[in-house]
Structures are given as structure tokens and as C-alpha cells.
Design a protein around this motif. Sequence first.
Motif: not given
Length: 354
Positions: A85-86, A88, A109, A111, A153
Motif C-alpha cells: 500500500g506504500d 507504486e 495494480t 496487492a 506513503d
Amino acid sequence: MRITKLYKLTSVALMVTLLLFTIAPLQVALAAPLLDKSDTMTSLKVDTPSDHSIVFRTPSGVHATTSTITVTFPAEFAMGSVAFGDMELDHSAGGQSSCDGVAFSNSETLAASAGVGEWGVSVSGQVITFTPPTDATTDEIANNACVRINIGDTNKITNPDTADNYAIAIAGGFGDTGDIYIIILDDDQVLITATVDEILTFTISENEITFGTLSASTDRYADATSGSDTEVTAHNLIAGTNAVGGYAITTIGNTLTYGSTTIDAIGNISAASATGTEQFGLRMEASGGEGVVSAPFATTAEFAFQADTLQEVASSAVSSADTTYSVRYLANIASNTPAGPYTATLTYVATATF
């Protein structure tokens, strides 16, 4: 005789073996070096959390589910709680000759594990592994495509506590490898100081104005040339300050005077022009900044002036950019006002509240 035959047989076998290697050489996959490598960080300071924007160009690309990409940080970096989630993962739409100014138009995307259309991201110790989707096919990432991996992030990786050069290693099943060298500094910031002095600006656009010849049958207004029968701006006062308490503009002076003869000042209650009646007064209009005209000088088409009395004509309650005050002066006389050269001197003072 037997020895001779054995020698010949061995020679023939060796020749056959060499011929086979010549016809079908052994296939060995060689890793390609990554190109255009960089890591842009938000901080190079020791023991400081930082984002990483890692860019590289992959000659081999990603073409299968096994073509993983790994990013390995030196042991001195604290990985913290960074997770997918942190991060890209972006790449260019096709092969590139350079990553300068390239558009990372394809965003993947991410996961916790690979799935259909999803890259899996795992963090184990110092290694971040990106695993292609379970349906990955040829040109999942094209040959010579530019790849960008953003890390940081909510959670970030913390820099080592020792200033030095460090290498971040890029590798994995996709076959290409390369190191990105970064430097960690004791301090990456420069303290810049400046002082702004307390400032009050105040200007008067014209220091000499005139009504021209006064008449008992016509209103007269002052200007910088010969006076006017219609209301005009005689001159401007311009004031501004960085003082938190703003400023005030005051005036004091005499009414129009000739020897011991004076033309009546209107007083501190504003009044409209009354032709044929002695009057001397002024009014103002403000534009720009935070300044406002003070009563009784703010009423449209009405004038005021109290002779030989200090009066506030304008002010700002806060710091203000320049405000321009257009000052208008009115003079009227009666039919029996004595003839002569009349003058008046007004002193304007601007005072700031710091």
C-alpha cells in the motif's frame, strides 16, 4: 593391432562429440545490465524517513509469471512497516531509448500476492519482491521499457544512521541486474535566514494645488493646474505598512487665509457644497490595500475640515499593501468675501502601529 583400433575408435567418438557441440551449442541465458538507473529521495539525511522513486530501463523486460523484480536495500536501512500500500509500480507503454522525460503511462495494480491483473508485493528483510500477475504474458513490461518504483506513503524506509555511500540492488527473475548508488549525508538541509524590517511607506503625489479664482456663483475644486468647476482629485496620498497594527493618517492646518481674513472651514460634520456660502473642506476616496477613509471625510459628495485641529483622515487596522487615497478639496465664497490671495497649508502625517 588391438591398440591401434582402440585409438581410432576413441578419436571417432571425440570427433562426434565435438561435432554435436558445434551443431547444438549449449543455451545459456545471460543477465543484462539495467540502464538509466536512478533513485530520487525526499531526504538524504541520516536516520530520517524518506520516500524513494527508483527508475531504470530494462533491456529484457517482463514476459512471464516468473519474471520477478527485486529491490534490495542495504542492511543499514530500516524497512519499518512498508507494504504494497506504500508503493507504486509504473512503466512506459513500450521500449525507450532513454528514460529522460518519459511518460510512465502504465500503472500496475499492486496487492499482497499476485493475482489476475495484479502484481504481488512482498517485503522480506531488506528485499522487496514484485511478482508479475498470474496471467502475465509476453510484454507484460516491454523490452527496454522504463520502470518506476515509488516507495513511501504512510510508511517509509528510514535512512542509515551513518553518512556514507550505499548501493540498492535491482535483480530478480526478469534477468536484468544493476546497482543504484546513493549518498546519505549528516544533514541535507541549508538554513536560510532573512530579516524584514518594519516598514511604513507614505507619499503625496502633489505638494502644491490650487483652486484658481474663487467665485460666489460657482463651486471651485482644487487641482494641480488652475482649479476646476467640477469635483476632481487634487492629489493622492499613498500609504502601506507591514505593521501588524496598521497605520493612521492625520492632518492639521489652517483654512484659506488672507492676512487676518479667513474663509470659513466646514467643520467636523460633513456637508455638501453650498454655492455662495463660505466653505473650505476636503473629502477622500480609497482604493487598494486595507486602508479606509475616516469619518467625516468618507461621505460621498460631502466635505469637512476643522481648522487648526488634528484630525484622522484615513487608517488601516492591519498590515496593508498600498492604499491610494484620492483627495478632493472644495472652496466656496460669499459675495462679500474680501478679495485677496488666500492660502492654506495642511500637514499630513502617517503613523504606523508596530
